[in-house]
Design a protein around this motif. Structure first.
Motif, short mmCIF file in Angstrom:
data_model
loop_
_atom_site.label_atom_id
_atom_site.label_comp_id
_atom_site.label_asym_id
_atom_site.label_seq_id
_atom_site.Cartn_x
_atom_site.Cartn_y
_atom_site.Cartn_z
N THR A 1 38.00 2.31 9.61
CA THR A 1 37.10 3.31 10.19
C THR A 1 35.68 2.79 10.37
OG1 THR A 1 36.72 4.24 8.00
CG2 THR A 1 38.38 5.31 9.37
N ALA A 2 35.32 1.80 9.58
CA ALA A 2 33.97 1.25 9.73
C ALA A 2 33.82 0.63 11.12
CB ALA A 2 33.69 0.21 8.65
N ALA A 3 34.85 -0.11 11.51
CA ALA A 3 34.81 -0.73 12.85
C ALA A 3 34.84 0.34 13.93
CB ALA A 3 35.99 -1.68 13.00
N LEU B 1 31.51 1.92 14.26
CA LEU B 1 30.53 1.03 14.90
C LEU B 1 30.72 1.06 16.41
CD1 LEU B 1 28.32 -1.08 14.88
CD2 LEU B 1 30.10 -2.83 14.74
N PHE C 1 28.83 9.42 7.54
CA PHE C 1 28.18 9.52 6.24
C PHE C 1 26.99 10.47 6.26
CE2 PHE C 1 30.20 5.33 5.70
CZ PHE C 1 30.82 5.54 4.49
N LYS D 1 31.52 11.99 4.66
CA LYS D 1 31.55 11.45 3.30
C LYS D 1 30.14 11.51 2.75
CE LYS D 1 34.75 8.14 5.33
NZ LYS D 1 34.34 8.05 6.77
N MET D 2 30.02 11.81 1.49
CA MET D 2 28.70 12.00 0.92
C MET D 2 28.26 10.82 0.06
SD MET D 2 27.24 15.15 -1.38
CE MET D 2 27.49 14.40 -3.00
N ILE D 3 27.14 10.25 0.40
CA ILE D 3 26.54 9.20 -0.43
C ILE D 3 25.57 9.88 -1.38
CG2 ILE D 3 25.17 7.10 -0.45
CD1 ILE D 3 25.98 6.64 2.44
N TYR E 1 15.81 5.39 -0.56
CA TYR E 1 17.05 6.02 -0.11
C TYR E 1 16.98 6.36 1.38
CZ TYR E 1 18.72 6.64 -4.93
OH TYR E 1 19.18 6.44 -6.21
N MET F 1 17.51 3.22 3.26
CA MET F 1 18.93 2.89 3.22
C MET F 1 19.68 3.73 4.24
SD MET F 1 21.95 4.29 2.05
CE MET F 1 21.84 5.26 0.54
N GLU G 1 18.63 5.11 6.93
CA GLU G 1 18.34 4.72 8.32
C GLU G 1 19.01 3.39 8.67
OE1 GLU G 1 14.03 5.21 8.34
OE2 GLU G 1 14.27 7.21 9.19
N GLU G 2 19.00 2.46 7.72
CA GLU G 2 19.66 1.19 7.98
C GLU G 2 21.16 1.36 8.15
OE1 GLU G 2 16.70 -2.05 5.89
OE2 GLU G 2 18.57 -1.56 4.90
N GLN G 3 21.70 2.32 7.41
CA GLN G 3 23.13 2.54 7.48
C GLN G 3 23.50 3.39 8.69
OE1 GLN G 3 25.23 1.12 5.14
NE2 GLN G 3 26.90 1.79 6.45
N ARG G 4 22.49 3.91 9.36
CA ARG G 4 22.70 4.80 10.51
C ARG G 4 23.58 5.97 10.14
NH1 ARG G 4 19.64 1.29 11.94
NH2 ARG G 4 19.51 0.27 14.00
N ASP H 1 12.22 9.29 10.12
CA ASP H 1 12.22 9.27 11.57
C ASP H 1 12.60 10.65 12.10
OD1 ASP H 1 12.92 6.89 13.96
OD2 ASP H 1 13.39 8.99 14.31
N VAL I 1 14.95 -0.96 13.02
CA VAL I 1 15.49 -1.10 11.67
C VAL I 1 16.90 -1.66 11.79
CG1 VAL I 1 14.44 1.19 11.37
CG2 VAL I 1 16.80 0.83 10.67
N ARG I 2 17.21 -2.63 10.96
CA ARG I 2 18.48 -3.32 11.08
C ARG I 2 19.64 -2.39 10.79
NH1 ARG I 2 17.72 -6.64 6.48
NH2 ARG I 2 18.82 -8.48 7.20
N THR J 1 22.89 -1.98 9.06
CA THR J 1 23.70 -2.63 8.03
C THR J 1 25.20 -2.42 8.24
OG1 THR J 1 23.44 -0.74 6.58
CG2 THR J 1 21.94 -2.58 6.24
N MET K 1 27.06 4.70 -3.53
CA MET K 1 28.19 5.41 -4.12
C MET K 1 28.61 6.62 -3.29
SD MET K 1 28.51 7.00 -7.94
CE MET K 1 28.08 8.71 -7.57
N GLU L 1 40.66 3.11 4.23
CA GLU L 1 40.29 3.09 5.64
C GLU L 1 38.86 2.62 5.85
OE1 GLU L 1 43.23 6.44 7.60
OE2 GLU L 1 41.12 6.91 7.34
#
Lengths: 335, 335
Positions: A48-50, A53, A60, A90-92, A106, A109, A111-114, A131, B45-46, B48, B91, B112
């Motif tokens: 699912t990550a791919a 993307l 998330f 999914k909850m981080i 946080y 993080m 924003e980087e993780q989109r 942002d 912003v990159r 990840t 997490m 997944e």
DNA sequence: GTGAAAGCGCTAACAG
DNA sequence: CTGTTAGCGCTTTCAC
């Protein structure tokens, strides 16, 4: 770990067909069969990550919360997680300890993780550092006006407590508490209480306690001294103590019991916070209960709408949710 | 939202150079400057998620936990989150309510998502359904022997409670509790307690209570009946009640107080679970305390090693961590 | 040091 | 219905 190419090769079809199959698009039944065979043989599980993307989306959501150790936050965490899950996210979990630097990390993080969105409970002006494009909803406090806010009606809660005491023939009204962490909310509770008292010409007094950050012993000692002062100063009154949080209320109750004071006949107590877990613990405190589940739902719904692009900004929403009084063993029964 | 291509174009360099810059690899200082300018201008912003896909790795760890509402689980969640964060992981919090189907869905999700690892607290044989390649550590219970286990020494905890009572001149030893949810652990506690009593020829008796799943009222009534039975049956004894969890202990305490029984002189109580938050709540229970922080650390360290490929399988580790007795107000002081 | 090119695993658009 | 192709945003050879 095998991927879609392996499956396609094994099944003797193209990657596109496998993709179609996985996404429930029409596929001829014989290719379908061979794909299924291939998947089983190779133990394939989709990535699912791919997928995300490729689709430039994310499933998330980040929750930034001060702590998870108190009943209110624990319950809030629970409901937010459940709601988000129901909506396919999914909850981080990010635990900030109310530290601003931490909160900001946080956000970075996230924003980087989109991530798809953020839910924050922050008592600093965190949202200024987010942002404006990022879907976000703040719980309890949001001063900038840039993001939606969901909170319970702390002011009304204070009023409600005072009103409950009046119905129970209290003659001396006390407001107990103080907590730098969530000053805004705490202050509203206090103001609601004292405003009601003053409007109704009810004798009232506010006592401030040290922040719980200073440690349990400091707090306990201060609380003990305060209670003794109250008991002697108002020895001929029926006292009603409105504690700004259940933690304070519980502590006050225990100390009063140690002092052999009759609760609820001499002193009545009403706390604030709620959540079933504090309710579960005996003895049951009378308390102003926040609609935790509703807060969670309002917040997640709002966030979901933002993510879906249904706006919900302009004007930015402010949801102020109703609180209620729950009768426990620390107030007398009304006829 | 701008990406690396935009930055490269704006800075007049190639994407590779931007990448080098971002990963602290040597870059000529003038390209460095223009890249920085471009990043600032474009607010870059990159991403990840993309980075991790390319590297075929993940920085996510899934925590599957029954609940977050009890002190023990709340504290455990806290420490696991903090440790994972310190190790560079994010997490994903999964709350299972101890429902097996739910737990399995979470595992599927984890696979997944190609997360780096999983930490579970599950009382079913969940680990049978996990791919053997997936780094995983189980807390409290893991029967298959396929994955590492971290748990506290429940049996020794039971012994410790009995021993504490003996030092305090208890003459009648009671074990109170029962909980289907975490049967294994609970049973060990009970067995540790009764074994010690029997070895030392101490009069002891076990009372089972209905599962807390049946609701608070059912439990409360049953507890009340049980306590009354105990009090009358052993009216001439010094009673020591070992409750299988702090929740039970607290309930027992409250009910005994209502019954005007002298705690701790007539009846002493020791609970089980611990975690600072239950300690914080007054009155302080005497209790067998689990080393929550150590459990979290052992689990996360082990997981991290698995992820890093340092094995830690074969033989699969079983970490049994020591518990301790913490004196509160529900046992008498020893000389 | 830097640019060009390949590719992580997937989806989507488009012919056929 | 299915194969081909392009490409999400990034890192990583490998020449230059």
């Amino acid at each position: 770990m095998s991927n879609m190419n392996d499956v396609a090769k094994e099944a003797g079809v193209s990657r596109g067909t496998v993709s179609n199959y996985l996404n429930n698009r029409p596929v001829r039944s014989d290719s379908k069969a061979s794909i299924e065979r291939a998947i089983a043989k190779l133990n394939y599980v989709r990535n699912t990550a791919a997928r995300d993307l490729r689709a430039s989306k994310s499933t998330f959501v980040v929750l930034i919360i001060p702590t998870v150790w108190t009943p209110f936050f624990a319950e809030l965490t629970y409901w937010i997680q459940k709601n988000l899950e129901g909506q396919g996210y999914k909850m981080i979990l990010c635990i900030s300890n109310s530290e601003f630097d931490h909160e900001r990390e946080y956000v970075t993080m996230a924003e980087e993780q989109r991530v798809a969105g953020i839910i924050t409970i922050s008592y600093s002006d965190l949202t200024q550092h987010v942002d404006a494009e990022m879907p976000l909803v703040a719980i309890e406090k949001e001063k900038t006006g840039l993001f939606p806010l969901v909170t319970s009606d702390n002011y009304a809660g204070g009023q409600l407590a005072a009103e409950a005491f009046r119905e129970r023939d209290v003659t001396q009204y006390i407001c107990l508490g103080f907590d730098l962490d969530s000053m805004g909310a705490m202050l509203s509770r206090q103001t609601g209480f004292t405003d009601f008292c003053n409007e109704q010409h009810l004798s009232n007094k506010v006592y401030e306690l040290p922040s719980s950050k200073q440690g349990r012993d400091v707090l306990k000692r201060a609380m003990m001294a305060t209670l003794q002062e109250i008991i002697t100063d108002f020895s001929d009154q029926k006292i009603g103590i409105f504690a700004i949080s259940d933690a304070y209320a519980k502590m006050a109750l225990t100390l009063l019991q140690e002092m052999k004071i009759d609760v609820p006949n001499k002193v009545q107590i009403i706390g604030f916070d709620g959540g079933k877990s504090s309710q579960n613990a005996l003895p049951e405190l009378s308390s102003i209960r926040q609609p935790v589940e509703l807060i969670a739902q309002t917040a997640t719904d709002n966030l979901n709408q933002q993510i879906r692009g249904e706006g919900k900004r302009h004007p930015v929403s402010r949801d102020i949710l109703p609180v209620s009084f729950t009768e426990g063993m620390t107030t007398v029964k009304t006829k």
